[in-house]
Design an enzyme around this catalytic site. Structure first.
Site, short mmCIF file in Angstrom:
data_model
loop_
_atom_site.label_atom_id
_atom_site.label_comp_id
_atom_site.label_asym_id
_atom_site.label_seq_id
_atom_site.Cartn_x
_atom_site.Cartn_y
_atom_site.Cartn_z
N THR A 340 13.48 5.73 -13.82
CA THR A 340 14.99 5.97 -14.57
C THR A 340 15.86 5.29 -13.51
O THR A 340 15.40 4.75 -12.64
CB THR A 340 15.30 7.46 -14.25
OG1 THR A 340 15.25 7.70 -12.81
CG2 THR A 340 14.25 8.49 -15.02
N CYS A 341 17.00 5.00 -13.95
CA CYS A 341 18.03 3.95 -13.26
C CYS A 341 18.83 4.96 -12.14
O CYS A 341 19.74 4.67 -11.84
CB CYS A 341 19.07 3.70 -14.28
SG CYS A 341 18.71 2.72 -15.64
N ASP A 342 17.80 5.89 -11.61
CA ASP A 342 18.57 6.50 -10.63
C ASP A 342 17.81 6.34 -9.21
O ASP A 342 16.55 6.52 -9.19
CB ASP A 342 18.19 7.97 -11.04
CG ASP A 342 19.13 8.97 -9.99
OD1 ASP A 342 19.58 8.67 -8.88
OD2 ASP A 342 19.52 10.14 -10.42
#
Ligand SMILES: Cc1ncc(COP(=O)(O)O)c(C=O)c1O
Length: 389
Positions: A340-342
């Protein structure tokens, strides 16, 4: 999470059982070819072995599998067919277990704080066995499930266990007998005590002390003319995540057996609610590298599963895993991240791993519990498909 999208029933995934007889590298390659990744493979043979090991090591103990650890319907059916019983935490779990053909008499609703609607459902479904740890809960049970069998949950030491289970739950020792009397006065059927020594418990003292305190409660209950038929020793039995781990149920089962026989007459039923110990060792997660870079002199690998998915146990279960690959070359300090983009979605900051490429497999053994069960879809990325073979 009770997420049917994740579960693929055996009749649908059509994995030939012969795949499980292949050597591990061949098996992994065959499974990836057939199913893609990320993939959680639960080995039915291991489920059966773990159940049998438990029964062999603790023959006096009746097993109520805590489905919160991994609620895949094929796991429930496997334990159902072995004569097992089930621990559920909610109406959703109750419905789910009943839908797998489990008889209501083989279910304990072991959440000490229950929605009134869930108690109503339990009453109608004839799930007649619950836990409690406060007087207000007793009034609620008496109102919504009159005459129900109840176990009082005792607060016990969780020292050294990885997951604390006595912070939020459990009544103090001196409250238990008065609450059992109260339960009886309200028309309920108090039958004994339950406790949890803390999940992934490696400190036998926790069991020792909890069993002794419960035996004193038993004496107090009997002196007051209250029935005392059951001790529920909870879940919490440890499993091995790393080849080098030495502690497991085997290491303290003989002490546990001895203490149970020393403290409790034969007519007191002993039950347990293992979750991780039954489904954890059976699960293997297969992921692939979907991106790589070098940062701060370390190899940085992005996997197709992360902490929002099947590595959620890192967050919720404080779990550490052993990451393995199919490559046998020199190892370098590496970082593993999720897809994910986290930035929070970082799986491990320090793993010794061989040089991997996009497409390389990373797999994790003994990750069947508290992994897919708490995985969610985040960034539109679904957790692993779960199959039981
Ligand atoms: C009420 C109850 N029963 C059983 C379990 C299962 O514990 P474990 O998976 O450590 O055996 C838990 C864990 O949270 C629990 O809260």
């Amino acid at each position: 999470m009770l997420n049917p999208d994740q579960w693929v029933p055996a009749e649908v995934h059509k994995t030939p059982p012969s795949i499980m007889k292949l050597s591990l590298p061949k098996r992994i390659r065959a499974l990836v070819k057939l199913h893609d990744t990320p993939l959680m493979v639960v080995d039915k043979r291991v489920l059966i072995e773990e159940y049998a090991r438990f029964k062999r090591l603790l023959p006096r103990v009746d097993l109520y599998y805590a489905i919160k650890a991994n609620p895949h319907p094929d796991i429930i059916k496997a334990f159902r067919d072995l004569g097992g019983a089930f621990d559920v935490a909610s109406e959703g779990e109750m419905r789910h277990v009943l839908a797998q053909g489990v008889k209501p008499q083989r279910i304990i609703f072991a959440n000490t704080v229950k929605r009134p609607e869930a108690l109503e459902f339990a009453r109608k479904a004839r799930v007649n066995f619950v836990t409690f740890d406060s007087e207000p809960e007793l009034y609620k049970i008496a109102k919504h499930h009159p005459g129900c069998r109840v176990l009082a949950r005792l607060k016990v030491s969780n020292l050294g266990s990885i997951v604390e289970l006595s912070l939020k739950f459990g009544a103090d020792y001196d409250q238990i007998v008065p609450m059992m009397a109260k339960a009886k006065g309200l028309g309920l059927r108090p039958e004994g005590v339950s406790f949890h020594v803390g999940s992934q418990c490696t400190n036998f003292e926790n069991y020792q002390r909890a069993l002794e305190v419960t035996a004193n409660i038993m004496k107090g209950a009997v002196e007051r003319g209250l029935p005392f038929k059951i001790v529920d020793i909870g879940g919490c039995f440890p499993i091995k995540h790393f080849k080098s781990d030495t502690i497991s149920l085997d290491t303290f089962a003989s002490k546990l057996r001895r203490e149970l026989d020393r403290l409790y007459p034969k007519d007191v039923q002993i039950i347990a609610e293992p979750g991780r110990a039954l489904s954890g060792p059976a699960g293997m997660l297969i992921c692939r590298v979907v991106g790589r870079s070098i940062r701060n002199n370390k190899n940085y690998y992005y996997l197709d599963d992360g902490v929002y998915g099947d590595f959620s146990g890192i967050v919720f279960d404080h779990c550490k895993y052993e990451f393995r690959t199919l490559v046998k070359t020199q190892k370098y300090a590496s970082i593993l991240a999720g897809p994910t983009c986290d930035s929070f979605d970082t799986i491990s900051l320090n793993e010794d791993l061989p040089e991997l490429d996009v497409g390389s497999v990373v797999y994790v053994p003994s990750i069947g519990a508290y992994s897919c069960a708490s995985a969610v879809v985040f960034n539109g990325i679904p957790p692993a498909k779960v199959i039981v073979v």
